[in-house]
Design a protein around this motif. Structure first.
Motif, PDB file in Angstrom:
ATOM      1  N   VAL A  69       0.904  -1.229  -0.049  1.00  0.00           N
ATOM      2  CA  VAL A  69      -0.048  -0.148   0.065  1.00  0.00           C
ATOM      3  C   VAL A  69       0.936   1.223   0.029  1.00  0.00           C
ATOM      4  O   VAL A  69       0.573   2.163  -0.815  1.00  0.00           O
ATOM      5  N   GLN A  70       1.999   1.177   0.756  1.00  0.00           N
ATOM      6  CA  GLN A  70       2.748   2.498   0.973  1.00  0.00           C
ATOM      7  C   GLN A  70       3.404   2.725  -0.711  1.00  0.00           C
ATOM      8  O   GLN A  70       3.699   3.674  -0.811  1.00  0.00           O
ATOM      9  N   GLY A  71       3.962   1.527  -0.999  1.00  0.00           N
ATOM     10  CA  GLY A  71       4.453   1.457  -2.271  1.00  0.00           C
ATOM     11  C   GLY A  71       3.527   2.031  -3.500  1.00  0.00           C
ATOM     12  O   GLY A  71       3.885   3.019  -4.486  1.00  0.00           O
ATOM     13  N   ALA A  72       2.364   1.616  -3.617  1.00  0.00           N
ATOM     14  CA  ALA A  72       1.328   1.784  -4.486  1.00  0.00           C
ATOM     15  C   ALA A  72       0.991   3.149  -4.045  1.00  0.00           C
ATOM     16  O   ALA A  72       0.757   4.005  -5.218  1.00  0.00           O
ATOM     17  N   ASP A  73       0.766   3.900  -2.870  1.00  0.00           N
ATOM     18  CA  ASP A  73       0.434   5.365  -2.770  1.00  0.00           C
ATOM     19  C   ASP A  73       1.419   6.220  -3.471  1.00  0.00           C
ATOM     20  O   ASP A  73       1.141   7.323  -3.787  1.00  0.00           O
ATOM     21  N   ALA A  74       2.672   5.805  -2.894  1.00  0.00           N
ATOM     22  CA  ALA A  74       3.684   6.812  -3.518  1.00  0.00           C
ATOM     23  C   ALA A  74       3.690   6.753  -4.997  1.00  0.00           C
ATOM     24  O   ALA A  74       3.969   7.735  -5.539  1.00  0.00           O
ATOM     25  N   LEU A  75       3.518   5.715  -5.638  1.00  0.00           N
ATOM     26  CA  LEU A  75       3.575   5.799  -7.143  1.00  0.00           C
ATOM     27  C   LEU A  75       2.256   6.523  -8.012  1.00  0.00           C
ATOM     28  O   LEU A  75       2.501   7.304  -8.744  1.00  0.00           O
ATOM     29  N   LEU A  76       1.258   6.337  -7.043  1.00  0.00           N
ATOM     30  CA  LEU A  76       0.276   7.175  -7.779  1.00  0.00           C
ATOM     31  C   LEU A  76       0.202   8.592  -7.337  1.00  0.00           C
ATOM     32  O   LEU A  76      -0.237   9.442  -8.237  1.00  0.00           O
ATOM     33  N   THR A  81       2.428  14.128 -10.696  1.00  0.00           N
ATOM     34  CA  THR A  81       3.492  15.309 -10.757  1.00  0.00           C
ATOM     35  C   THR A  81       3.586  15.654 -12.081  1.00  0.00           C
ATOM     36  O   THR A  81       3.734  14.836 -12.879  1.00  0.00           O
ATOM     37  N   GLU A  82       4.107  16.997 -12.150  1.00  0.00           N
ATOM     38  CA  GLU A  82       4.582  17.501 -13.366  1.00  0.00           C
ATOM     39  C   GLU A  82       5.790  16.585 -14.068  1.00  0.00           C
ATOM     40  O   GLU A  82       5.862  16.572 -15.230  1.00  0.00           O
ATOM     41  N   ILE A  83       6.689  16.389 -13.281  1.00  0.00           N
ATOM     42  CA  ILE A  83       7.852  15.777 -13.843  1.00  0.00           C
ATOM     43  C   ILE A  83       7.615  14.295 -14.244  1.00  0.00           C
ATOM     44  O   ILE A  83       8.334  14.085 -15.250  1.00  0.00           O
ATOM     45  N   TRP A  84       6.554  13.652 -13.878  1.00  0.00           N
ATOM     46  CA  TRP A  84       6.003  12.371 -14.354  1.00  0.00           C
ATOM     47  C   TRP A  84       5.656  12.580 -15.674  1.00  0.00           C
ATOM     48  O   TRP A  84       5.883  11.555 -16.632  1.00  0.00           O
ATOM     49  N   ASN A  85       4.903  13.730 -15.969  1.00  0.00           N
ATOM     50  CA  ASN A  85       4.232  13.565 -17.208  1.00  0.00           C
ATOM     51  C   ASN A  85       5.195  14.362 -18.333  1.00  0.00           C
ATOM     52  O   ASN A  85       5.130  15.605 -18.625  1.00  0.00           O
ATOM     53  N   VAL A  86       5.967  13.608 -19.018  1.00  0.00           N
ATOM     54  CA  VAL A  86       6.988  14.173 -20.029  1.00  0.00           C
ATOM     55  C   VAL A  86       6.511  14.332 -21.211  1.00  0.00           C
ATOM     56  O   VAL A  86       7.183  14.850 -22.058  1.00  0.00           O
ATOM     57  N   LEU A  87       5.274  13.647 -21.758  1.00  0.00           N
ATOM     58  CA  LEU A  87       4.569  13.758 -22.972  1.00  0.00           C
ATOM     59  C   LEU A  87       3.319  14.235 -22.634  1.00  0.00           C
ATOM     60  O   LEU A  87       2.898  13.912 -21.599  1.00  0.00           O
ATOM     61  N   LEU A  88       2.789  14.978 -23.655  1.00  0.00           N
ATOM     62  CA  LEU A  88       1.391  15.280 -23.581  1.00  0.00           C
ATOM     63  C   LEU A  88       0.215  14.666 -24.499  1.00  0.00           C
ATOM     64  O   LEU A  88      -0.788  15.026 -24.665  1.00  0.00           O
ATOM     65  N   ASP A  89       0.630  13.561 -25.369  1.00  0.00           N
ATOM     66  CA  ASP A  89       0.180  13.226 -26.288  1.00  0.00           C
ATOM     67  C   ASP A  89      -1.036  11.935 -25.741  1.00  0.00           C
ATOM     68  O   ASP A  89      -0.815  11.644 -24.690  1.00  0.00           O
ATOM     69  N   GLN A  90      -1.931  11.617 -26.560  1.00  0.00           N
ATOM     70  CA  GLN A  90      -2.995  10.706 -26.033  1.00  0.00           C
ATOM     71  C   GLN A  90      -2.481   9.437 -25.707  1.00  0.00           C
ATOM     72  O   GLN A  90      -2.931   8.919 -24.839  1.00  0.00           O
ATOM     73  N   ASP A  91      -1.354   8.901 -26.405  1.00  0.00           N
ATOM     74  CA  ASP A  91      -0.923   7.551 -26.342  1.00  0.00           C
ATOM     75  C   ASP A  91      -0.207   7.701 -24.754  1.00  0.00           C
ATOM     76  O   ASP A  91      -0.589   6.413 -24.063  1.00  0.00           O
ATOM     77  N   ASP A  94      -2.843   7.277 -22.051  1.00  0.00           N
ATOM     78  CA  ASP A  94      -3.479   6.176 -22.190  1.00  0.00           C
ATOM     79  C   ASP A  94      -2.468   5.168 -21.267  1.00  0.00           C
ATOM     80  O   ASP A  94      -2.954   4.515 -20.449  1.00  0.00           O
ATOM     81  N   PHE A  95      -1.215   5.301 -21.697  1.00  0.00           N
ATOM     82  CA  PHE A  95      -0.043   4.394 -20.692  1.00  0.00           C
ATOM     83  C   PHE A  95      -0.527   4.951 -19.200  1.00  0.00           C
ATOM     84  O   PHE A  95      -0.312   4.110 -18.379  1.00  0.00           O
ATOM     85  N   ASN A  96      -0.383   6.224 -18.715  1.00  0.00           N
ATOM     86  CA  ASN A  96      -0.739   6.601 -17.755  1.00  0.00           C
ATOM     87  C   ASN A  96      -1.892   6.238 -16.851  1.00  0.00           C
ATOM     88  O   ASN A  96      -2.010   5.639 -15.891  1.00  0.00           O
ATOM     89  N   THR A  97      -3.057   6.163 -17.879  1.00  0.00           N
ATOM     90  CA  THR A  97      -4.409   5.679 -17.209  1.00  0.00           C
ATOM     91  C   THR A  97      -4.235   4.169 -17.094  1.00  0.00           C
ATOM     92  O   THR A  97      -4.767   3.731 -15.953  1.00  0.00           O
ATOM     93  N   GLU A  98      -3.750   3.590 -17.764  1.00  0.00           N
ATOM     94  CA  GLU A  98      -3.543   1.971 -17.662  1.00  0.00           C
ATOM     95  C   GLU A  98      -2.868   1.652 -16.333  1.00  0.00           C
ATOM     96  O   GLU A  98      -3.024   0.757 -15.466  1.00  0.00           O
ATOM     97  N   PHE A  99      -1.515   2.510 -16.178  1.00  0.00           N
ATOM     98  CA  PHE A  99      -0.609   2.252 -15.117  1.00  0.00           C
ATOM     99  C   PHE A  99      -1.341   2.640 -13.836  1.00  0.00           C
ATOM    100  O   PHE A  99      -1.455   1.669 -12.963  1.00  0.00           O
ATOM    101  N   ARG A 100      -1.807   3.571 -13.758  1.00  0.00           N
ATOM    102  CA  ARG A 100      -2.566   4.074 -12.585  1.00  0.00           C
ATOM    103  C   ARG A 100      -3.952   2.998 -12.231  1.00  0.00           C
ATOM    104  O   ARG A 100      -4.010   2.591 -11.004  1.00  0.00           O
ATOM    105  N   GLY A 101      -4.513   2.473 -13.155  1.00  0.00           N
ATOM    106  CA  GLY A 101      -5.517   1.443 -12.836  1.00  0.00           C
ATOM    107  C   GLY A 101      -4.840   0.226 -12.270  1.00  0.00           C
ATOM    108  O   GLY A 101      -5.361  -0.374 -11.384  1.00  0.00           O
ATOM    109  N   SER A 102      -3.969  -0.261 -13.164  1.00  0.00           N
ATOM    110  CA  SER A 102      -3.283  -1.351 -12.464  1.00  0.00           C
ATOM    111  C   SER A 102      -2.643  -1.084 -10.971  1.00  0.00           C
ATOM    112  O   SER A 102      -2.725  -2.072 -10.128  1.00  0.00           O
ATOM    113  N   VAL A 103      -2.059   0.081 -10.498  1.00  0.00           N
ATOM    114  CA  VAL A 103      -1.630   0.240  -9.362  1.00  0.00           C
ATOM    115  C   VAL A 103      -2.606   0.360  -8.128  1.00  0.00           C
ATOM    116  O   VAL A 103      -2.630   0.031  -7.114  1.00  0.00           O
ATOM    117  N   ARG A 104      -3.853   0.882  -8.526  1.00  0.00           N
ATOM    118  CA  ARG A 104      -5.097   0.822  -7.936  1.00  0.00           C
ATOM    119  C   ARG A 104      -5.473  -0.413  -7.571  1.00  0.00           C
ATOM    120  O   ARG A 104      -6.052  -0.786  -6.345  1.00  0.00           O
TER     121      ARG A 104
END
Length: 144
Positions: A69-76, A81-91, A94-104
């Motif tokens: 839970v601690q590790g998952a909360d940290a990743l979520l 954060t801004e530094i995480w989002n290195v690209l702004l395109d839809q693809d 989509d990767f971020n949405t998929e990742f967050r869903g898996s971590v949740r």
């Protein structure tokens, strides 16, 4: 013998060149320092991602739901954060949405003590990480 005017002109020219050199070095130093700081900042951020991931892996292997839970909360939190989002395109989104869903899902499974499901969700999250990093490398020039 040099005239006073000629000596003065040479002195002024030398002083001007010295000043120009100092300014150029200062600008270069500041630019290098800014780039180094950005690189160090990104490097430190990536280290935090790996630390959170290590907590999750340790938690899964030792069946310690709090570590997961601690590790998952940290990743979520980091994923927002801004530094995480290195690209702004839809693809990339989509990767971020998929990742967050898996971590949740991983977090939920760990809270329920279902470590088999937590393991599967972690594998999905890691797969998402690898695919996203591969995508980012294909979209951005490599800076060495």
């Amino acid at each position: 013998m040099l005239s006073l005017h000629s000596a003065r002109a040479r002195w002024m020219t030398g002083a001007f060149l010295l000043l120009a050199l100092a300014l150029t070095e200062g600008i270069y130093f500041r630019a290098t320092t800014a780039a180094d700081k950005e690189d160090q900042s990104l490097s430190a951020f990536m280290r935090k991602k790996l630390d959170a991931s290590s907590k999750i892996l340790e938690g899964i292997t030792t069946e310690d739901s709090q570590l997961v839970v601690q590790g998952a909360d940290a990743l979520l939190a980091m994923s927002k954060t801004e530094i995480w989002n290195v690209l702004l395109d839809q693809d990339y989104r989509d990767f971020n949405t998929e990742f967050r869903g898996s971590v949740r899902k991983l977090r939920d499974a760990a809270e329920k003590g279902n470590f088999d499901n937590a393991t599967l969700q972690w594998m999905d999250a890691v797969k998402s990480c690898v695919e996203c990093h591969k995508y980012v490398r294909s979209q951005r020039p490599v800076v060495k």
